[in-house]
Design a protein around this motif. Structure first.
Motif, PDB file in Angstrom:
ATOM      1  N   ASP A 160       0.810  -1.221   0.000  1.00  9.66           N
ATOM      2  CA  ASP A 160       0.000   0.000   0.000  1.00  9.66           C
ATOM      3  C   ASP A 160       0.845   1.273   0.000  1.00  9.66           C
ATOM      4  OD1 ASP A 160       1.016   0.084   2.578  1.00  9.66           O
ATOM      5  OD2 ASP A 160      -0.921  -0.116   3.580  1.00  9.66           O
ATOM      6  N   GLY A 161       2.175   1.131   0.035  1.00  8.40           N
ATOM      7  CA  GLY A 161       3.052   2.279  -0.027  1.00  8.40           C
ATOM      8  C   GLY A 161       3.174   3.067   1.259  1.00  8.40           C
ATOM      9  N   ARG A 162       2.640   2.547   2.371  1.00 10.68           N
ATOM     10  CA  ARG A 162       2.612   3.312   3.617  1.00 10.68           C
ATOM     11  C   ARG A 162       3.705   2.926   4.606  1.00 10.68           C
ATOM     12  NH1 ARG A 162      -2.284   5.879   4.800  1.00 10.68           N
ATOM     13  NH2 ARG A 162      -1.951   5.502   7.023  1.00 10.68           N
ATOM     14  N   ARG A 163       4.358   1.778   4.407  1.00 10.55           N
ATOM     15  CA  ARG A 163       5.365   1.307   5.341  1.00 10.55           C
ATOM     16  C   ARG A 163       6.599   0.825   4.593  1.00 10.55           C
ATOM     17  NH1 ARG A 163       1.790  -3.060   8.341  1.00 10.55           N
ATOM     18  NH2 ARG A 163       1.080  -3.224   6.167  1.00 10.55           N
ATOM     19  N   LEU A 164       7.700   0.882   5.284  1.00  8.26           N
ATOM     20  CA  LEU A 164       8.980   0.467   4.710  1.00  8.26           C
ATOM     21  C   LEU A 164       9.651  -0.482   5.677  1.00  8.26           C
ATOM     22  CD1 LEU A 164      11.230   1.029   2.505  1.00  8.26           C
ATOM     23  CD2 LEU A 164      12.148   2.684   4.138  1.00  8.26           C
ATOM     24  N   VAL A 165      10.014  -1.677   5.201  1.00 11.24           N
ATOM     25  CA  VAL A 165      10.784  -2.611   6.015  1.00 11.24           C
ATOM     26  C   VAL A 165      12.229  -2.548   5.551  1.00 11.24           C
ATOM     27  CG1 VAL A 165      10.370  -4.608   4.510  1.00 11.24           C
ATOM     28  CG2 VAL A 165      10.836  -4.971   6.932  1.00 11.24           C
ATOM     29  N   TYR A 166      13.163  -2.599   6.502  1.00 15.22           N
ATOM     30  CA  TYR A 166      14.574  -2.507   6.142  1.00 15.22           C
ATOM     31  C   TYR A 166      15.421  -3.194   7.203  1.00 15.22           C
ATOM     32  CZ  TYR A 166      14.778   1.333   9.580  1.00 15.22           C
ATOM     33  OH  TYR A 166      14.702   2.091  10.721  1.00 15.22           O
ATOM     34  N   ARG A 167      16.696  -3.312   6.893  1.00 12.07           N
ATOM     35  CA  ARG A 167      17.661  -3.963   7.776  1.00 12.07           C
ATOM     36  C   ARG A 167      18.552  -2.915   8.421  1.00 12.07           C
ATOM     37  NH1 ARG A 167      22.368  -7.942   5.364  1.00 12.07           N
ATOM     38  NH2 ARG A 167      23.728  -8.021   7.203  1.00 12.07           N
ATOM     39  N   HIS A 168      18.775  -3.060   9.716  1.00  9.82           N
ATOM     40  CA  HIS A 168      19.678  -2.151  10.428  1.00  9.82           C
ATOM     41  C   HIS A 168      20.818  -2.934  11.056  1.00  9.82           C
ATOM     42  CE1 HIS A 168      21.284   1.077  12.822  1.00  9.82           C
ATOM     43  NE2 HIS A 168      21.072   0.404  13.938  1.00  9.82           N
ATOM     44  N   ASN A 169      22.034  -2.608  10.646  1.00 13.72           N
ATOM     45  CA  ASN A 169      23.254  -3.129  11.267  1.00 13.72           C
ATOM     46  C   ASN A 169      23.898  -2.013  12.075  1.00 13.72           C
ATOM     47  OD1 ASN A 169      22.924  -5.010   8.875  1.00 13.72           O
ATOM     48  ND2 ASN A 169      24.692  -5.932   9.860  1.00 13.72           N
ATOM     49  N   PRO A 170      23.939  -2.113  13.402  1.00 12.88           N
ATOM     50  CA  PRO A 170      24.569  -1.049  14.182  1.00 12.88           C
ATOM     51  C   PRO A 170      26.043  -0.857  13.880  1.00 12.88           C
ATOM     52  CG  PRO A 170      23.234  -2.479  15.576  1.00 12.88           C
ATOM     53  CD  PRO A 170      23.368  -3.156  14.250  1.00 12.88           C
ATOM     54  N   SER A 171      26.726  -1.939  13.480  1.00 19.31           N
ATOM     55  CA  SER A 171      28.152  -1.876  13.207  1.00 19.31           C
ATOM     56  C   SER A 171      28.455  -2.469  11.842  1.00 19.31           C
ATOM     57  CB  SER A 171      28.944  -2.635  14.274  1.00 19.31           C
ATOM     58  OG  SER A 171      30.306  -2.775  13.890  1.00 19.31           O
ATOM     59  N   PRO A 172      29.257  -1.786  11.009  1.00 23.73           N
ATOM     60  CA  PRO A 172      29.606  -2.336   9.692  1.00 23.73           C
ATOM     61  C   PRO A 172      30.552  -3.521   9.760  1.00 23.73           C
ATOM     62  CG  PRO A 172      30.815  -0.315  10.093  1.00 23.73           C
ATOM     63  CD  PRO A 172      29.839  -0.457  11.227  1.00 23.73           C
ATOM     64  N   THR A 173      31.113  -3.793  10.924  1.00 20.34           N
ATOM     65  CA  THR A 173      32.052  -4.908  11.068  1.00 20.34           C
ATOM     66  C   THR A 173      31.397  -6.142  11.680  1.00 20.34           C
ATOM     67  OG1 THR A 173      32.777  -4.120  13.247  1.00 20.34           O
ATOM     68  CG2 THR A 173      33.972  -3.307  11.316  1.00 20.34           C
ATOM     69  N   SER A 174      30.083  -6.097  11.872  1.00 19.52           N
ATOM     70  CA  SER A 174      29.374  -7.213  12.486  1.00 19.52           C
ATOM     71  C   SER A 174      28.126  -7.532  11.669  1.00 19.52           C
ATOM     72  CB  SER A 174      28.987  -6.876  13.924  1.00 19.52           C
ATOM     73  OG  SER A 174      28.111  -7.856  14.454  1.00 19.52           O
ATOM     74  N   ASP A 175      27.719  -8.809  11.679  1.00 22.86           N
ATOM     75  CA  ASP A 175      26.494  -9.217  11.015  1.00 22.86           C
ATOM     76  C   ASP A 175      25.275  -9.112  11.929  1.00 22.86           C
ATOM     77  OD1 ASP A 175      27.636  -9.751   8.578  1.00 22.86           O
ATOM     78  OD2 ASP A 175      27.993 -11.870   9.016  1.00 22.86           O
ATOM     79  N   ARG A 176      25.465  -8.622  13.145  1.00 21.06           N
ATOM     80  CA  ARG A 176      24.327  -8.446  14.043  1.00 21.06           C
ATOM     81  C   ARG A 176      23.358  -7.445  13.412  1.00 21.06           C
ATOM     82  NH1 ARG A 176      24.872  -9.486  19.595  1.00 21.06           N
ATOM     83  NH2 ARG A 176      23.665  -7.607  20.019  1.00 21.06           N
ATOM     84  N   SER A 177      22.114  -7.854  13.228  1.00 17.40           N
ATOM     85  CA  SER A 177      21.170  -6.975  12.546  1.00 17.40           C
ATOM     86  C   SER A 177      19.745  -7.329  12.920  1.00 17.40           C
ATOM     87  CB  SER A 177      21.350  -7.067  11.032  1.00 17.40           C
ATOM     88  OG  SER A 177      21.228  -8.400  10.586  1.00 17.40           O
ATOM     89  N   ASP A 178      18.874  -6.326  12.829  1.00 15.85           N
ATOM     90  CA  ASP A 178      17.444  -6.490  13.071  1.00 15.85           C
ATOM     91  C   ASP A 178      16.662  -5.957  11.885  1.00 15.85           C
ATOM     92  OD1 ASP A 178      16.664  -7.766  15.551  1.00 15.85           O
ATOM     93  OD2 ASP A 178      17.627  -6.116  16.614  1.00 15.85           O
ATOM     94  N   VAL A 179      15.416  -6.410  11.786  1.00 14.39           N
ATOM     95  CA  VAL A 179      14.478  -5.907  10.790  1.00 14.39           C
ATOM     96  C   VAL A 179      13.631  -4.821  11.433  1.00 14.39           C
ATOM     97  CG1 VAL A 179      12.493  -6.488   9.357  1.00 14.39           C
ATOM     98  CG2 VAL A 179      14.443  -8.066   9.503  1.00 14.39           C
ATOM     99  N   PHE A 180      13.582  -3.665  10.804  1.00 18.01           N
ATOM    100  CA  PHE A 180      12.816  -2.522  11.279  1.00 18.01           C
ATOM    101  C   PHE A 180      11.714  -2.180  10.290  1.00 18.01           C
ATOM    102  CE2 PHE A 180      16.329  -2.088  14.068  1.00 18.01           C
ATOM    103  CZ  PHE A 180      16.009  -1.184  15.085  1.00 18.01           C
ATOM    104  N   ILE A 181      10.666  -1.518  10.794  1.00 20.33           N
ATOM    105  CA  ILE A 181       9.617  -0.952   9.946  1.00 20.33           C
ATOM    106  C   ILE A 181       9.548   0.545  10.189  1.00 20.33           C
ATOM    107  CG2 ILE A 181       7.124  -0.783   9.566  1.00 20.33           C
ATOM    108  CD1 ILE A 181       6.876  -3.725  10.044  1.00 20.33           C
ATOM    109  N   LEU A 182       9.499   1.308   9.111  1.00 22.00           N
ATOM    110  CA  LEU A 182       9.266   2.743   9.171  1.00 22.00           C
ATOM    111  C   LEU A 182       7.879   3.021   8.622  1.00 22.00           C
ATOM    112  CD1 LEU A 182      10.077   5.791   9.360  1.00 22.00           C
ATOM    113  CD2 LEU A 182      10.985   5.529   7.030  1.00 22.00           C
ATOM    114  N   ASP A 183       7.048   3.716   9.411  1.00 20.95           N
ATOM    115  CA  ASP A 183       5.753   4.183   8.928  1.00 20.95           C
ATOM    116  C   ASP A 183       5.998   5.444   8.114  1.00 20.95           C
ATOM    117  OD1 ASP A 183       3.201   5.590   8.761  1.00 20.95           O
ATOM    118  OD2 ASP A 183       2.459   4.167  10.243  1.00 20.95           O
ATOM    119  N   LEU A 184       5.780   5.382   6.819  1.00 23.90           N
ATOM    120  CA  LEU A 184       6.096   6.493   5.940  1.00 23.90           C
ATOM    121  C   LEU A 184       5.121   7.658   6.098  1.00 23.90           C
ATOM    122  CD1 LEU A 184       6.982   4.413   2.773  1.00 23.90           C
ATOM    123  CD2 LEU A 184       8.573   5.751   4.167  1.00 23.90           C
TER     124      LEU A 184
END
Length: 333
Positions: free
Chosen positions: A93-117
């Motif tokens: 519906d174009g209203r939300r964005l899912v993306y990946r956030h890595n706090p550190s570029p040297t680690s694969d630790r990451s979570d999936v986030f949603i942004l309400d556009l």
């Protein structure tokens, strides 16, 4: 997790190439030819509608939105910096964005986030960075998100609701970068479960696992066409250099391929000697891809040859896209 690698590569900070540091190929033989300037293009074309994209360098990648198909008039959507915010995928519906956030570029630790556009609010959907969550995309009805979560033997497919509830594993076995079919009945993904990377499909309930490609080269980055009849992917089967999954440590040139949704009629969309990366279906059924020349020595940046659009017939046109560090998705208007 090649998308993270690619974005870093085009920013000039990744070790990649198809030759050793002495200017020889991985087999020890000198390079015999150079790649052409770019794929042969017949004029220029525009990109339809609005878009979101990730851009940056190897330590700080952010997500932007452009109301123009050429990447102009951009505004920052996600910049949690420092860190890597990437792999954006817009809800149907174009209203939300899912993306990946890595706090550190040297680690694969990451979570999936949603942004309400609409409201600008963000939510950490997975809340388990140590389990390395990535590769997220929406179901056609927007009620589920399919993603990768690392298990005992590698990344596995998971489903979760946008509110973070009802997370469950679809099936055991290696699986990355899943994408739903337009009717929501099938998920296509890349996997090393049988050795090198190949393309597979599975139903959301975990049934009907099917292997679509059978080559000794890597096949990756699958997605369905807007009508669900075709699957787009990249393949290294036309390359004479060694595959990255064979342990060489170098990137291997790849081409954009198409096949029918049942795996039949596999064929190259564009035949050139460059490395064609990150293909994306446009809403009208054409394919956007980015072409690069891989470096001759390790740790050198690749050379960006341009952004191109190809029809399913194979005819290519150049775009006016001004950047090179991109992972793109389309926002419906």
């Amino acid at each position: 997790m090649r998308r993270l690698v690619w974005v870093a590569a085009v920013s000039g900070v990744l070790s990649c190439g198809c030759m050793g540091s002495n200017g020889a190929s991985p087999t020890g033989h000198p390079q015999q030819h150079q790649l052409p300037a770019s794929p042969r293009a017949y004029g220029t074309t525009s990109l339809p509608g609005g878009l979101v994209y990730a851009a940056g360098n190897g330590t700080d990648i952010r997500i932007f939105e452009s109301s123009q198909g050429d990447g102009s008039q951009a505004r920052l959507l996600v910049g949690r910096g420092p860190g890597l915010d990437m792999a954006p995928h817009v809800s149907p519906d174009g209203r939300r964005l899912v993306y990946r956030h890595n706090p550190s570029p040297t680690s694969d630790r990451s979570d999936v986030f949603i942004l309400d556009l609409v409201t600008g609010r963000t939510r950490n959907v997975t809340r388990s960075a140590q389990r390395r969550n990535w590769g997220a995309s929406w179901s056609p009805d927007g009620r589920s998100i399919v993603f990768n979560r690392t298990g005992a033997s590698g990344p596995e497919l998971w489903l979760i609701r946008p509110d973070g509830r009802h997370a469950h594993r679809i099936a055991a076995g290696w699986a990355e970068y899943p994408r739903f079919s337009p009717d929501g009945t099938t998920i296509v993904f890349e996997s090393r479960r049988d050795g090198n990377y190949e393309i597979y499909t599975i139903h959301p309930d975990g049934s009907g696992l099917r292997r679509l490609t059978h080559t000794t080269a890597d096949d990756k980055d699958p997605s369905f066409s807007p009508n669900g009849r075709l699957i787009l992917f990249t393949s290294e089967r036309d390359s004479t250099s060694r595959s990255s999954t064979a342990g060489s440590g170098f990137e291997t040139p790849r081409q954009v391929y198409l096949m029918n949704a049942d795996g039949s009629h596999q064929h190259a969309l564009v035949r050139d000697r460059a490395s064609d990366e990150l293909p994306t279906f446009l809403p009208d059924g054409r394919v956007l891809f980015f072409s690069i020349q891989l470096p001759a020595v390790r740790d050198a940046p690749p050379h960006f040859l341009g952004a191109f659009v190809a029809a399913v017939s194979g005819q290519v046109r150049r775009t006016a896209w001004p950047r090179q560090e991109v992972e793109i998705d389309w926002r419906p208007r």
